[in-house]
Design an enzyme around this catalytic site. Sequence first.
Site, PDB file in Angstrom:
ATOM      1  N   CYS B 207       0.874  -1.237  -0.101  1.00  0.00           N
ATOM      2  CA  CYS B 207      -0.035   0.116  -0.020  1.00  0.00           C
ATOM      3  C   CYS B 207       0.893   1.349  -0.184  1.00  0.00           C
ATOM      4  O   CYS B 207       0.501   2.190  -0.524  1.00  0.00           O
ATOM      5  CB  CYS B 207      -1.047   0.084   1.020  1.00  0.00           C
ATOM      6  SG  CYS B 207      -0.150  -0.036   2.587  1.00  0.00           S
ATOM      7  N   THR B 208       1.973   1.230   0.676  1.00  0.00           N
ATOM      8  CA  THR B 208       3.047   2.471   0.669  1.00  0.00           C
ATOM      9  C   THR B 208       3.320   2.397  -0.734  1.00  0.00           C
ATOM     10  O   THR B 208       3.485   3.646  -1.284  1.00  0.00           O
ATOM     11  CB  THR B 208       4.065   2.139   1.383  1.00  0.00           C
ATOM     12  OG1 THR B 208       3.567   1.900   2.737  1.00  0.00           O
ATOM     13  CG2 THR B 208       5.047   3.132   1.660  1.00  0.00           C
TER      14      THR B 208
END
Lengths: 514, 445
Positions: B207-208
């Site tokens: 997700c980063t």
Amino acid sequence: MPPMKRKKEEATMSEPKTKYDRQLRIWGELGQAALEEASICLLNCGPTGSEALKNLVLGGVGSFTVVDGSKVELGDLGNNFMVDDERSVGQSKAKSVCAFLQELNDSVKATFIEENPDTLISTNPFFFSQFTLVIATQLVEDSMVKLDRICREANVMLVFARSYGLSGFVRVSVKEHTVIDSKPDHFLDDLRLNNPWPELKSFVETIDLNVSDPVAHKHIPYVVILVKVADEWTRSHSVQDDIYGLWMRITTKKLSKQLSKFLLRVESALRFNNDTCAEPNSNSSDFWVMVAALKEFVSNEGDGEAPLEGSIPDMTSSTELNTIYQSKAEADFLVMEKRVKNILKKIGRDLSSISKPTIKSFCKNARKLKVCRYRMVEDEFSNPCVTEIQKCLADEDYSGAMGFYVLLRAVDRFTANYNKFPGQFDGGMDEDISRLKTTALSLLADLGCNGSVLPDDLINEMCRFGASELHVVAAFIGGIASQEVIKLVTKQFVPMLGTYIFNGIDHKSQLLTL
Amino acid sequence: MADLEAPQSKTRDLDKLLLRAGNLVGPDFYPGAELRDDIRDYVRVLVVGAGGLGCELLKDLALSGFRNLDVIDMDRIEVTNLNRQLEDVGKPKAEVAAKRVMERVSGVEIVPHFSRIEDKELDFYNDFNIIALGLDSIEARRYINGVACGFLEYDEDDTPRRETIKPMVDGGTEGFKGHARVIVPGVTPCFECTIWLFPPQVKFPLCTLAETPRNAAHCIEYAHLIKWPEVHGGKSFDPDEPEHMKWVYDEAIKRAELFGIPGVTYSLTQGVVKNIIPAIASTNAIISAACALETLKIVSGCSKTLANYLTYNGGEGLHTKVTEFVRDQDCLVCGPGILIELDTSITLQKFIDMLEEHPKLLLSKASVKHGKDSLYMQAPPVLEEMHRPNLSKPLYDLMGRVQKDTVHVFGTALKNEEKQSSLTKLRVVFKGADGVTDMDTAIGA
């Protein structure tokens, strides 16, 4: 495209840089430039010296001069990679080694001088002034002392290295070596959780920890949480209360696993290198001028703290926080810059003589500065720390290394008396062992270590070694020596403090500061 | 000071260690010219890896009395490799390394092998007295460790049989740090016993990368792991292809600009994508010297050996430390082998199926070897077909109707959610084999 053709094209792209790619990732362009400007003098090019120099040549050192008056012997073919084959027996060893190293890296400037280093040390001390650094290998104690005096006088850095059977040592000798870019492996981030400045405080105040939306809560940077809680806690507890109390208070708030990990990085009090240095004058180095500015900063604008480093570790939602830290760091830098210029003016130096990037780097590394000072070897030899010697000889892990330290000095005394190293020749071993023992014990007594014993087995081994220079030991010692040279020349990382004694029997080598 | 009493000898320095008796020596040390000559004439050492460490190892061993060396490496030389002349770029590392050292040290024979370590027969490895590793990956070390420990056999009372012990010396470096260790299977911990020593690889949360990049590395990995498959579909990314690397770099720059993140450079891109380990000549020199020294000591007994793990750190001052790690008695690799109890009626096919389910193994597509006999091979097709009839036969029969014995299984194991080639030793014991009917059900461990 077939693999080979593609590689050749890549090769022509930017050759000098890519050649040093792997090491550039360690000491960067600045470090590489420092190496390329350095000129090294190597004394004695047996395997110890040759292997040390080889690593530097591979690293891209600018120039070197090999000093060795000996001729190649058959035995050298068995321990020295840089000596050619049987045909070179009888020819200059320095010439052979120099030619090999030149071929290894054609960018380096290579010269050799066919001369015994001991002679040069005695008759032409000024020879050494031209070099950045001297690597002195396989010198006996007497020559070490003389060379040390010469290099201190000429302000030339000096690294001693010696291989002796399965023992050996490396010793740096420099009056003072200052490091700004010490690049420590682990160092606390400069978060100022315990002492937030106004801008950080107001940012923290805009965030409400009791926000109900879990997503928003999850995105609160941990720095904010810690500042808030630390603030609450200090208001309700005295300074004496321990960290456990703080921990308990924090854990009652629902925090993520990540935060608990980071809690272990709570800042310690600022540990400042409170070095006793006089007021800076026109002779002061840039380093000390900046340290003087730093001291002023800490007492004034810094309010007890050094300039803020500015970078924070990667964490959730840190962009705005990043800006806050960077702005403060920039502001602190500007103050430091002004102070540095003031001091330069006071001591009559050009205001631009210390560059912006240098001051910036100094500010960033203000908490990590290192100053290394080394005793002259003759001081250490005549007046070592006796308690240290005794303690080490009595310790299981240190006795081997400490024993070798003493014996390495003892063999030089032995040579002065008997004109050969103990065990150098096959005959008369028992006699040599007993003589070496007597010599070693009398040396210990001279140093004031009465009552200390050296293990007999170690004395026997020393005689067994018979002053041999084994390739693997030389490669190890040469490797260590070259490593220290790189740190000294690039002024990055921290050079070793003390004498590294190699113990090749069980590898319990030790760094001894005597 | 020249030795005027004896005739000159090439082994002038080594002789002091090998020809002279000593007190701080190995248990089987017989000093003399014979020892020196035996090392020279008969001892064979394999150097695995011909990179920075491997090359130094070859030189160090050649100048420590060894004359019969082999070196194996599957790579070709790149410009960024240390100690490379430009004309060698593109040639196999093993061949150039061998040539270099043979040129300088007369009398030494170095046979280069331009191949993957997995492609060599087990017999190949068994021919060496000792194996020296100069590798840069955990997987490769694990593989060789599995092979060497695979030769190990145990007695009735679980003591290792001396003649089956294949020692290894392993070195590794990264920047100013390094380690050297001695592995004597069955005696010291093997690589697998101490696998916990290695920290987990850095992996960024997806997700980063996808939503909230914060630094240059995030941008680069986004381009590398997310954008590339999106745009290039099935075409796999080749880090050695400059065009691919440049594409990733350009994409990373775009993303960095979008998020206002500084620091993306071509060099960093290479570093992140290729997981480049920074290297310096001096650390390589130090670690390989330590390894070569231990090799000499193990083979000759001329001194005590490292017990058993040396760590080195030269960045902050200088630190070396020796740690004596202890074996894991239950080690899957160097232990006596996972015990598998079987009924004599179990077929080879059923056995292979069981391996996939076995909680400690999770081994799929297994090939099975019993001593020198291959019982079944998954590949190549020709051999698979040849061994296929064995699948329906009882394993007990195929193994010569012995009550218990060691087999080796090779296949793909699922370890930490990653598929890896795996070679494991199993101790197979047949219940009811000696005529005494065992009333307990005894199917698979």
